[in-house]
Motif scaffolding. Sequence first.
Motif, PDB file in Angstrom:
ATOM      1  N   PHE A  30     120.868 -12.873  86.157  1.00 22.73           N
ATOM      2  CA  PHE A  30     121.737 -13.291  85.072  1.00 22.73           C
ATOM      3  C   PHE A  30     121.131 -12.941  83.718  1.00 22.73           C
ATOM      4  O   PHE A  30     119.923 -13.022  83.526  1.00 22.73           O
ATOM      5  CB  PHE A  30     122.019 -14.795  85.197  1.00 22.73           C
ATOM      6  N   CYS A  31     122.024 -12.560  82.818  1.00 23.58           N
ATOM      7  CA  CYS A  31     121.578 -12.120  81.500  1.00 23.58           C
ATOM      8  C   CYS A  31     121.049 -13.314  80.700  1.00 23.58           C
ATOM      9  O   CYS A  31     121.672 -14.365  80.642  1.00 23.58           O
ATOM     10  CB  CYS A  31     122.728 -11.446  80.767  1.00 23.58           C
ATOM     11  N   LYS A  32     119.886 -13.120  80.104  1.00 26.47           N
ATOM     12  CA  LYS A  32     119.242 -14.220  79.386  1.00 26.47           C
ATOM     13  C   LYS A  32     119.538 -14.184  77.885  1.00 26.47           C
ATOM     14  O   LYS A  32     119.112 -15.065  77.143  1.00 26.47           O
ATOM     15  CB  LYS A  32     117.714 -14.151  79.608  1.00 26.47           C
ATOM     16  N   ARG A  57     123.273 -14.248  73.029  1.00 22.28           N
ATOM     17  CA  ARG A  57     124.401 -13.659  72.313  1.00 22.28           C
ATOM     18  C   ARG A  57     125.253 -12.745  73.203  1.00 22.28           C
ATOM     19  O   ARG A  57     126.218 -12.157  72.750  1.00 22.28           O
ATOM     20  CB  ARG A  57     123.908 -12.894  71.085  1.00 22.28           C
ATOM     21  N   CYS A  58     124.855 -12.620  74.457  1.00 24.49           N
ATOM     22  CA  CYS A  58     125.602 -11.769  75.392  1.00 24.49           C
ATOM     23  C   CYS A  58     126.940 -12.432  75.708  1.00 24.49           C
ATOM     24  O   CYS A  58     127.029 -13.664  75.780  1.00 24.49           O
ATOM     25  CB  CYS A  58     124.800 -11.582  76.675  1.00 24.49           C
ATOM     26  N   ILE A  59     127.950 -11.620  75.930  1.00 21.83           N
ATOM     27  CA  ILE A  59     129.282 -12.152  76.237  1.00 21.83           C
ATOM     28  C   ILE A  59     129.268 -13.011  77.514  1.00 21.83           C
ATOM     29  O   ILE A  59     130.039 -13.954  77.652  1.00 21.83           O
ATOM     30  CB  ILE A  59     130.318 -11.002  76.337  1.00 21.83           C
ATOM     31  N   ARG A  90     119.544  -3.054  83.349  1.00 23.45           N
ATOM     32  CA  ARG A  90     120.055  -3.564  82.085  1.00 23.45           C
ATOM     33  C   ARG A  90     121.445  -4.142  82.262  1.00 23.45           C
ATOM     34  O   ARG A  90     122.257  -3.639  83.034  1.00 23.45           O
ATOM     35  CB  ARG A  90     120.087  -2.460  81.030  1.00 23.45           C
ATOM     36  N   CYS A  91     121.702  -5.206  81.501  1.00 25.90           N
ATOM     37  CA  CYS A  91     123.011  -5.846  81.477  1.00 25.90           C
ATOM     38  C   CYS A  91     124.019  -4.814  80.983  1.00 25.90           C
ATOM     39  O   CYS A  91     123.771  -4.126  79.998  1.00 25.90           O
ATOM     40  CB  CYS A  91     122.954  -7.038  80.530  1.00 25.90           C
ATOM     41  N   ILE A  92     125.166  -4.689  81.665  1.00 26.62           N
ATOM     42  CA  ILE A  92     126.128  -3.665  81.242  1.00 26.62           C
ATOM     43  C   ILE A  92     126.849  -4.055  79.949  1.00 26.62           C
ATOM     44  O   ILE A  92     127.464  -3.231  79.307  1.00 26.62           O
ATOM     45  CB  ILE A  92     127.168  -3.326  82.329  1.00 26.62           C
ATOM     46  N   TYR A  93     126.783  -5.330  79.577  1.00 26.83           N
ATOM     47  CA  TYR A  93     127.488  -5.771  78.378  1.00 26.83           C
ATOM     48  C   TYR A  93     126.633  -5.635  77.123  1.00 26.83           C
ATOM     49  O   TYR A  93     127.116  -5.244  76.076  1.00 26.83           O
ATOM     50  CB  TYR A  93     127.927  -7.234  78.526  1.00 26.83           C
ATOM     51  N   CYS A  94     125.381  -6.018  77.205  1.00 24.38           N
ATOM     52  CA  CYS A  94     124.565  -6.037  75.992  1.00 24.38           C
ATOM     53  C   CYS A  94     123.292  -5.189  76.096  1.00 24.38           C
ATOM     54  O   CYS A  94     122.495  -5.167  75.151  1.00 24.38           O
ATOM     55  CB  CYS A  94     124.200  -7.475  75.640  1.00 24.38           C
ATOM     56  N   GLU A  95     123.115  -4.525  77.250  1.00 25.50           N
ATOM     57  CA  GLU A  95     121.957  -3.641  77.439  1.00 25.50           C
ATOM     58  C   GLU A  95     120.619  -4.369  77.492  1.00 25.50           C
ATOM     59  O   GLU A  95     119.555  -3.735  77.453  1.00 25.50           O
ATOM     60  CB  GLU A  95     121.896  -2.562  76.338  1.00 25.50           C
TER      61      GLU A  95
HETATM   62 ZN    ZN Z   1     123.933  -9.350  78.587  1.00 24.15          ZN
END
Ligand code: ZN
Length: 140
Positions: A100-102, A105-107, A129-134
């Motif tokens: 999970f993205c930490k 500010r990620c969506i 890398r997260c596909i939304y915020c890299e």
């Molecule tokens: Zn993210």
Amino acid sequence: MHIDSIKNGIVIDHITAGKGMQIYKLLGLDKLDCSIAIIKNVHSRKLGKKDIIKVDSDISVDIAALGYIDPGVTVNIIKDGALVDKKNISLPERIENVIFCKNPRCITSTEQELTHIFRLTDKESKTYRCIYCETKAETK
Ligand code: ZN
């Protein structure tokens, strides 16, 4: 390899010694009713030591998640007591809801129902890398 008593199910072989429990939890095997065996520190010519998980049920496992946790494992599919398929699992290009993205500010932190998707951006260093915020995934 001995399949022993499994008639219809899967055997996850060549697990890095010590990762058996992690995989057991990750795949949600603790929620199953069927008999499951985790065999730890099995002697292996290839790995020295390995873990094996045997599931006596025809379940489908998240191959991508498995490959992320432990690339190099083998999934054997057993039907009517015979080995019918053998899958060699490698590092997946994309994983969903495994990590999970930490980034606050990620969506994904505001949109709770969004699938957490990470993609492999560098095979050499196993960077995801997260596909939304890299944002780079923390190393395991
Ligand atoms: Zn993210």
